[in-house]
Design an enzyme around this catalytic site. Structure first.
Site, mmCIF file in Angstrom:
data_model
loop_
_atom_site.group_PDB
_atom_site.id
_atom_site.type_symbol
_atom_site.label_atom_id
_atom_site.label_comp_id
_atom_site.label_asym_id
_atom_site.label_seq_id
_atom_site.Cartn_x
_atom_site.Cartn_y
_atom_site.Cartn_z
ATOM 1 N N GLU A 176 45.488 40.053 41.493
ATOM 2 C CA GLU A 176 44.099 39.765 41.893
ATOM 3 C C GLU A 176 43.666 38.389 41.384
ATOM 4 O O GLU A 176 42.987 37.633 42.091
ATOM 5 C CB GLU A 176 43.169 40.849 41.347
ATOM 6 C CG GLU A 176 43.305 42.175 42.089
ATOM 7 C CD GLU A 176 42.522 43.305 41.424
ATOM 8 O OE1 GLU A 176 41.838 44.050 42.137
ATOM 9 O OE2 GLU A 176 42.622 43.444 40.181
ATOM 10 N N ASP A 220 12.278 32.394 50.248
ATOM 11 C CA ASP A 220 11.419 31.779 51.255
ATOM 12 C C ASP A 220 11.542 30.265 51.177
ATOM 13 O O ASP A 220 12.053 29.724 50.190
ATOM 14 C CB ASP A 220 9.965 32.237 51.061
ATOM 15 C CG ASP A 220 9.443 31.934 49.669
ATOM 16 O OD1 ASP A 220 9.279 30.754 49.356
ATOM 17 O OD2 ASP A 220 9.214 32.887 48.886
#
Ligand code: DGJ
Length: 730
Positions: free
Chosen positions: A614, A534
């Protein structure tokens, strides 16, 4: 000035660059809401509000035979309670005589340069000094309850902040049973409510519903803003789209329980009220005492995209603070999904060396490093290293990590305590629990009573001790359960209804002190992912871990939903292992990278398990991220899902403010055989400019890309993704 008072008409008008807000003081002293919308050049719109004598909507006694006047039908800037307005009240009171009424009448107002501040609470701030403040005083003539309505005007941002300060100006105590921050009336039109709901591991999923007759409430009773409902909502015209239509957003700078009520009343008028706390909230105001409600950001725009962009800028530049607000954030590697509780110095150092070699910048030692912490049943509260796991000590581990060239960051959960901890054994009464009642356990832990000053001070000193003793550049501040059993040993019985609110104020004091004391430390908020995502927390922690669900396909929903209100720079997002630990889904590294880059970027996987190929891909990902970082973190953000929904894909675009660069992202959520073409229209480009696309060397005009669009090459395989870079060449 963006705020003007017309003495003759008794109107107050606020203007931002594109919006206008009008109110008026009427003949009975009621502060009326007149208008909030697109700018109308200051034209007085009071005539929009006609009134009739309506059955069962009575008139204030002092209005005598003026039966067309009723508090039940007029639009009010801050609605009263118990005196004839039967809609959602902005406040609730219990007066000393037991009555539950307050009639708020206009007393005075003041317009001043600069933005007001709210000591002890997060509040938008004004680094360039262009904001203004309007303060309006309303008072109940009988009890003396005074409500100061505060408006902070940010003209360039098209944002008005609002809050209310309650003050007992009478001689008897008043109990606030509800203390709204904002009341917003939308008298005309058909509105939808767009809110953001979810659960642990699926936060802020957008849901758009017609505003119904009656009251729709979203909120939290969990003592935290919660995974379940976010304290941000949008009211938009039923026809509104990403690009068109009236859209109004309300964003709460509050991290505790809250209520957002939206009512469509009998004549079709809509009222929204945001207040802190739930039904159990009570706050006693002794004579002379004050209560400041948390702040709300209000913004209005044409279309959802523009509204989001306004909030992004406002949150990034006027809510977030500190050195990292607009600066480069280090690309991090987090130990959680790599090691969980299996923290061993050699393993951690190995991970750090590999991360440094790939170009990462910060190592975050997550949960499991401290005394007694072998799993999530014990240890919280004892913030010193676990010597069994780290025999050479934390200091030695940090030195080792720093030698790899990485910065060091540490996970903590300071608001919590395990029963099996030295802290709990020393201070059992510091945990929230009601006398004679066994408290709820969440993750087998209890919540410290942060409403108590000594508990706040303990946390401040415990965290300061860590930050002073060790070379720490980053803190992940976690919070892993809902708050229940609200009872504080320091409050008298009649004030126990204040405990939940005081908890959040205590948290804010702790965070304010620590962020001021250690300005160079990057704080990342977290609550089991995004349970306390928030704008209140963003005032202290400029980024928040978005979700414990790191699956990139699920993250499309989570980050996409979050993007309606919160900027990309605030959303912690990491590339994690495949198959994903939460969903078991296998996805390409490229897809995971593109999704995580649209956030505060990092990695969270065991690098020792990756192939050479990777690792090489990650090295390139980080290099690419660095090149695009400014565009990703500060560019204008466009959701493009309207074009890709039918193909089960997601698309989003970043465009630099000067429209010279753009970055298009597309991810296929669910691959289909013989799928239709993915065609989308770009947005925000300069139609007259020509753009080169890095990936195919072709040059196209902004107009062609926006009006003709772009058709993607065929995308097949497991959840494929593309990123396309556009650069203006003339
Ligand atoms: C919840 C967080 O969201 C995770 O990232 C991790 O830090 C765990 N807590 C550790 O307990």
């Amino acid at each position: 000035m963006s705020i003007a008072y017309n003495e003759a008409a008794k109107t107050i008008t606020i203007q931002t660059v594109e919006t206008e807000y009008q109110m008026a003081i009427d003949r009975y002293g009621c502060l009326r809401h007149v208008y909030y919308g697109r700018t109308v050049g200051g034209e007085d719109l009071r005539e929009l509000h006609r009134s009739y004598d309506r059955g069962f909507s009575g008139s204030p006694y002092r209005a005598g035979s003026d039966r067309a006047y009723s508090l039940d039908t007029v639009c009010q800037e801050f609605s009263s309670c118990g005196v004839g307005d039967f809609r959602v009240p902005s406040l609730g009171v219990q007066n000393a005589d037991g009555s539950r009424c307050a009639e708020l009448r206009y007393v005075s107002h003041e317009i001043r340069a600069g933005k007001y501040s709210l000591p002890g609470l997060p509040a938008a701030w004004d680094p360039d000094g262009s904001a203004e403040t309007l303060e309006i005083i309303l008072r109940d003539p009988v009890t003396g309850l005074t409500v100061r309505l505060l408006y902070g005007v940010f003209p360039e941002r098209n944002v008005i902040t609002r809050t209310a300060i309650y003050e007992n100006g009478g001689a008897e105590p008043i109990v606030l049973e509800k203390a709204g921050s904002v009341c917003l009336e939308l008298p005309f039109g058909s509105w939808d409510l767009l809110h953001f709901h979810g659960r642990h591991c699926l936060e802020r999923k957008p849901e758009r519903l017609p505003v119904m007759n009656g009251v729709q409430t979203v909120g939290s009773r969990r003592g935290m803003s919660s995974h379940e409902h976010n304290p941000f909502l949008i009211l938009c015209d039923r026809q509104a789209t990403e690009d068109h239509g009236e859209c109004i957003g309300l964003m709460y700078l509050w991290s505790g329980s809250f209520r957002a009520e939206v009512e469509r009343e009998q004549f079709g008028s809509v009222r929204a009220v945001l207040s802190p706390g739930d039904e159990s909230f009570r706050w006693t105001l002794a004579p002379g005492e004050r209560f400041a409600a948390p702040e709300v950001l209000l913004s209005r725009a044409e279309g959802l995209t523009r509204l989001s962009q306004q909030f992004h800028r406002m949150v990034r530049e006027n809510v977030c603070r500190g050195e990292y607000r607009l600066a480069h954030r280090p690309v991090l590697i987090n130990s959680w999904e790599a090691a969980y509780f299996d923290i061993r110095a050699d393993r951690i150092l190995d991970l750090a060396r590999r991360a440094a070699d790939l170009g990462m910048e910060l190592f975050v030692l997550d949960d499991g490093w401290f005394h007694g912490r072998t799993d999530d049943n014990a240890g919280l509260g004892d913030w010193f290293e676990n010597r069994e796991k780290l025999p050479e000590g934390l200091d030695s581990l940090i030195r080792g990590i720093r030698e790899t060239g990485l910065l060091f960051g540490l996970w903590v959960e300071p608001e919590m305590v395990s029963e099996n901890s030295d802290l709990y054994r020393a201070h059992p009464d510091w945990a929230l629990a009601v006398p004679d009642r066994a408290p709820m356990l969440g993750r087998n832990q209890l919540v410290l009573d942060l409403s108590r000053r000594e508990v706040q001070d303990y946390i401040i000193e415990a965290m300061s001790g860590l930050l002073e003793r060790y070379d720490i550049s980053y803190v992940k501040w976690d919070f892993n359960r809902s708050v229940s059993d609200l009872y504080s040993h320091t409050l008298p019985a009649e004030r126990q209804g204040e405990a939940g609110h005081r908890y959040v104020l205590g948290l804010y004091r702790v965070l304010e002190t620590l962020t001021a004391r250690f300005p160079g430390v990057l704080f990342e908020g977290c609550s089991g992912g995004g349970g306390r995502f928030d704008a209140g927390m963003l005032y202290y922690t400029p980024q928040i871990w978005c979700s414990d669900d790191t699956d990139p396909i699920e993250r499309l929903t989570i980050q996409g939903g979050t993007s309606y209100g919160y900027p990309i720079s605030t959303m912690g997002a990491h590339v994690s292992a495949s198959p994903n630990h939460q969903t078991g889904r296998t996805t390409p590294l490229q897809t995971r990278g593109y999704v995580a880059m649209s956030g505060a970027f990092g990695y969270e996987l065991d690098l020792a398990k990756l192939s050479e190929g990777e690792l090489e891909e990650i090295r390139h990902q980080i290099q690419h991220f660095r090149q695009d970082e400014a565009l990703l973190q500060q560019g204008l953000y466009y959701r493009l899902d309207e074009f890709t929904e039918a193909q089960d894909a997601s698309a989003w675009l970043f465009v630099s403010e000067d429209r010279s660069r753009a970055l298009l992202n597309v991810v296929v959520r669910s691959p289909h055989a013989n799928a239709p073409l993915i065609h989308l229209k770009l947005k925000g480009l300069d139609p007259d400019a020509r753009y080169a696309m890095e990936e195919d060397d072709a040059v196209r005009s902004g107009a062609a890309l926006m009006y003709g669009g772009y058709t993607l090459p065929q995308l097949i395989g497991d959840y494929p993704a593309v990123q396309l870079h556009l650069k203006k060449i003339d």
